[in-house]
Design a protein around this motif. Sequence first.
Motif: not given
Length: 126
Positions: A42-43, A46-47, A64, A67, A91-92, A96, A101, A104-105
């Motif tokens: 997910a990270a 998002t990145d 990321s 994560a 995250i997504t 995010g 990411s 949010t993480n």
Amino acid sequence: MLKKLLLGAIALSLTNCLVLNPLGATIDREKGSVAAGRITDAAIQTDLVNSTLLAGRASISILSLLAGDIANIESDKYYVKADVDKCVDEITGFKGFVLGSLITNIISCQDLKSDGYVTGDPFPSL
């Protein structure tokens, strides 16, 4: 007879939880290695989206890739799937993409606790 049957059903359900929860064999549990992989994926996603929209080229940060470690996920423990799903969704999701990411993480995934009777809450780890 009914009393014995009822007590037997209660005993079976309790031993079922005591055996299956720590093993991760119940439907609503997820092994830590799987949860960490989902959070890392997910990270990275998002990145990639953020960097493509903002810089015009896809890139990911080293954070990321870490994560799962940032979320303090232990690969040998088990986590509630709904909690991991919520973390991945945040995250997504919009949070995010606005905060990134990593932030949010840190905000959303730090409260994930291991689950089970032997490997975590409500009893301490062995």
